[in-house]
Structures are given as C-alpha cells and as structure tokens.
Design an enzyme around this catalytic site. Structure first.
Site, mmCIF file in Angstrom:
data_model
loop_
_atom_site.group_PDB
_atom_site.id
_atom_site.type_symbol
_atom_site.label_atom_id
_atom_site.label_comp_id
_atom_site.label_asym_id
_atom_site.label_seq_id
_atom_site.Cartn_x
_atom_site.Cartn_y
_atom_site.Cartn_z
ATOM 1 N N LYS B 95 0.887 -1.169 0.000
ATOM 2 C CA LYS B 95 0.000 0.000 0.000
ATOM 3 C C LYS B 95 0.920 1.213 0.000
ATOM 4 O O LYS B 95 1.546 1.534 1.007
ATOM 5 C CB LYS B 95 -0.911 -0.004 1.226
ATOM 6 C CG LYS B 95 -1.798 1.232 1.293
ATOM 7 C CD LYS B 95 -2.624 1.290 2.570
ATOM 8 C CE LYS B 95 -3.174 2.695 2.744
ATOM 9 N NZ LYS B 95 -3.914 2.854 4.009
ATOM 10 N N GLY B 156 -8.508 9.185 8.932
ATOM 11 C CA GLY B 156 -8.928 9.338 10.322
ATOM 12 C C GLY B 156 -9.987 10.396 10.552
ATOM 13 O O GLY B 156 -10.408 10.613 11.688
ATOM 14 N N THR B 206 -9.699 3.609 11.502
ATOM 15 C CA THR B 206 -10.101 4.392 12.664
ATOM 16 C C THR B 206 -11.574 4.193 13.028
ATOM 17 O O THR B 206 -11.919 4.121 14.212
ATOM 18 C CB THR B 206 -9.822 5.887 12.395
ATOM 19 O OG1 THR B 206 -8.480 6.022 11.917
ATOM 20 C CG2 THR B 206 -9.974 6.717 13.654
#
Lengths: 64, 256
Positions: B95, B156, B206
């Site tokens: 990633k 987030g 998150t």
C-alpha cells in the site's frame, strides 16, 4: 565503534550487520537498512559496518 | 468482484490494525468484520520483540497482509520501506502512501506516480493511496498499478465520501480496474455508499478501532459493505425530482 541504531547512538564491537543484530539482541525476524539503503537478510553477514553508520532495524507494527 | 493482482477477495473489506484498545479486541474485530485484508506497517524494533509478537498475531488472523509505507514523504524512503516490507511480510503487495501535506495527509501524487513506477518495474504489486483525480489515476495505471485506492476523505477524519461525483467518475473511467475507497470512512453508511458506487472494496481503520465498541462496529461495517455490494449488483433506480406513486391508482375506490 560508534553507530546510530534506530536513531540512538550506540558503542558496539560488531563488525558486520549480522553481528550487530546478535550483539543487540535483535537476531529475529526484522528488516534492515544501513545509511538509508535496504539490506536483505542474506546480505547482512557481508555488510561491514563503519563508524557513524546509521542502522535501521524494523519489525511489524500496527498500521492503517 | 474484480481481482486484486489475481487474488479474489472473499470479502470487500480491508481493515487496518492500528489504534485498537487491545490485541484481543483487534482479533475479535477482525473476526466480526470478516475482513479479507489486514494493513500493517514497519517500525523500529526494540529489544522487547513487540514486532514479532504482533506479527504472530496477524498471521493467526488468516487474512491477506497489505503492508503500507505510511508516513513516508519522499520517493526514496517509500521505495526503501517497500523493499523492507516485501522481505519482512513475504508479499509483493504494498500500500503505497506518499504523504504530501501534514494536516490533511493528502497524497503527494507526483511522487506517488514516480514511486509506483519504480516499484511496479521491480515486481511489486502496488496499491496506491491516491486522490480522486482521474488523470493521476491514468498515470498510476501507466506506471504499472492494477489497483487504485482514492481517498474518501482525509485519513482518520470520518467524514465519509467528500466527492462522490469524482468517485463515480473514476468508476466509469476505469471499468476494469479494482477500485478501493481508502481513508475517511466514519460510518457504515459511508462504506455502503462506496460499495453502491461500484467500488470493489473499502479500506478503513479508525472508524472501527476508535469506536466505543470496535467489535460491534466491525460487525456493522461487514453488514454495510455487503449491503452496498448487493445494492450495486441489483442495479438501483435513478433518483428523480418528482414523486411517482408506487401504489397503483387503478382500482382505487371513489370515496370523496
């Protein structure tokens, strides 16, 4: 010889990266870099350390 | 579902492994989420062996592992991190994150394309964390990427899909490319929306890890991606401005 291991100055007697891992209790599954260059596991025995080398020893960590 | 570098995922949820209250809750959340992929990272290993303990736990989850280059700001450090991750995690998957802005964690797409080219040429299977920009998407595919992961909103932030117009356009522009909404998911409805748009997976962390009850939220996300996936497959109706009675008028009694 003085090196920087994971950002911390350290006095070591090891001459190679493999020996350094032994000396510092890091002889397990890790990934390594010296002076910002990746060093594969099978090359660690052939990488001679120099005074002032910056060594990074990384392990698995939580990530997103 | 489109395959990710030849791998068909049993479930369109990719779940991060950070910020959970405890390792036990992390493991339970993965089980509840039915996620097929776990994202992980590499950090400095101490003498305590915490990294190895974590790695053993992740292996027990029995999911695909997707290492990231989180926190990298230059091509050089991202490429070096990718090399280290490939060896440690024994996977060509990476990633690829190249952060360009400290507050928004917006990808630096110029460096992203450069790093993606280097890594793809070296045999990595790159999952680029990118923006919803179509031209950047084209460049990433030219660089060798076979997956695109546009952000929904900043990492987030929990803001959901900030630009559904652009994400819909991406889906239309890249019909054969697996697309993942990565980052910004806060609620199951956001995840469902991504899947309704025809995305192939959702990557989140998150929203689950920081929920009051991560395991319950993981279960909610599992239901959401499945609902969204089914809805997309079911070919939803188009929205319209005016009402259209669903109950037949024919046969209505005269009572007024």
């Amino acid at each position: 010889m003085k090196i920087i291991l994971n950002g911390e100055p350290r006095e070591v007697s090891a001459q190679t990266l493999a020996a350094l891992l032994d000396e510092c209790g890091l002889s397990r599954r890790v990934a390594t870099a010296v002076n910002e260059r990746f060093v594969s596991a099978d090359a660690r025995g052939t990488v001679d350390l120099q005074d002032g080398d910056r060594v990074e020893v990384l392990g698995a960590m939580q990530g997103g | 579902m489109r395959a990710f570098y030849g791998t068909e995922l049993a479930n369109p949820l990719m779940l991060g492994t950070a910020q959970y209250p405890s390792p036990a809750i992390l493991a339970q959340a993965f089980q509840a989420s039915e996620a097929a992929v776990a994202t992980v990272s590499l950090r400095r290993e101490g003498a305590d062996g915490a990294g190895n303990a974590f790695w053993q736990m992740i292996r027990k989850l029995g999911v695909h592992v997707l290492p990231n280059t989180a926190g990298c700001h230059t091509v050089k450090e991202a490429v070096t991190t990718a090399h280290m991750a490939r060896e440690f995690f024994e996977t060509p998957w990476i990633k690829l994150e190249l952060i360009g802005h400290t507050d928004s964690l917006q990808p630096d797409v110029f460096q992203l394309v450069e790093a993606a080219k280097i890594l793809s040429d070296e045999g990595f299977q790159v999952f680029p964390y990118t923006t919803e920009d179509l031209i950047v998407g084209e460049r990433l595919l030219d660089a060798g990427c076979k997956v695109l992961m546009p952000w929904g909103a900043p990492i987030g932030s929990g803001r959901g899909l900030n630009n559904t117009y652009a994400l819909r356009a991406m889906r239309a522009e890249f019909p054969d490319t697996p697309l993942v909404v990565d980052a910004g998911i806060g609620l199951p409805s956001h995840a469902a929306q991504a899947m309704e748009l025809g995305f192939d997976a959702v990557l989140l962390n998150t929203a689950v890890a920081r929920a009051g009850d991560p395991v319950l939220m993981a279960q909610a996300m599992a239901g959401a991606v499945e609902a969204g996936r089914l809805a997309h497959t079911a070919d939803p109706i188009e929205p319209r401005d005016m009402a259209e009675a669903s109950t037949p008028v024919i046969g209505k009694a005269f009572l007024s």
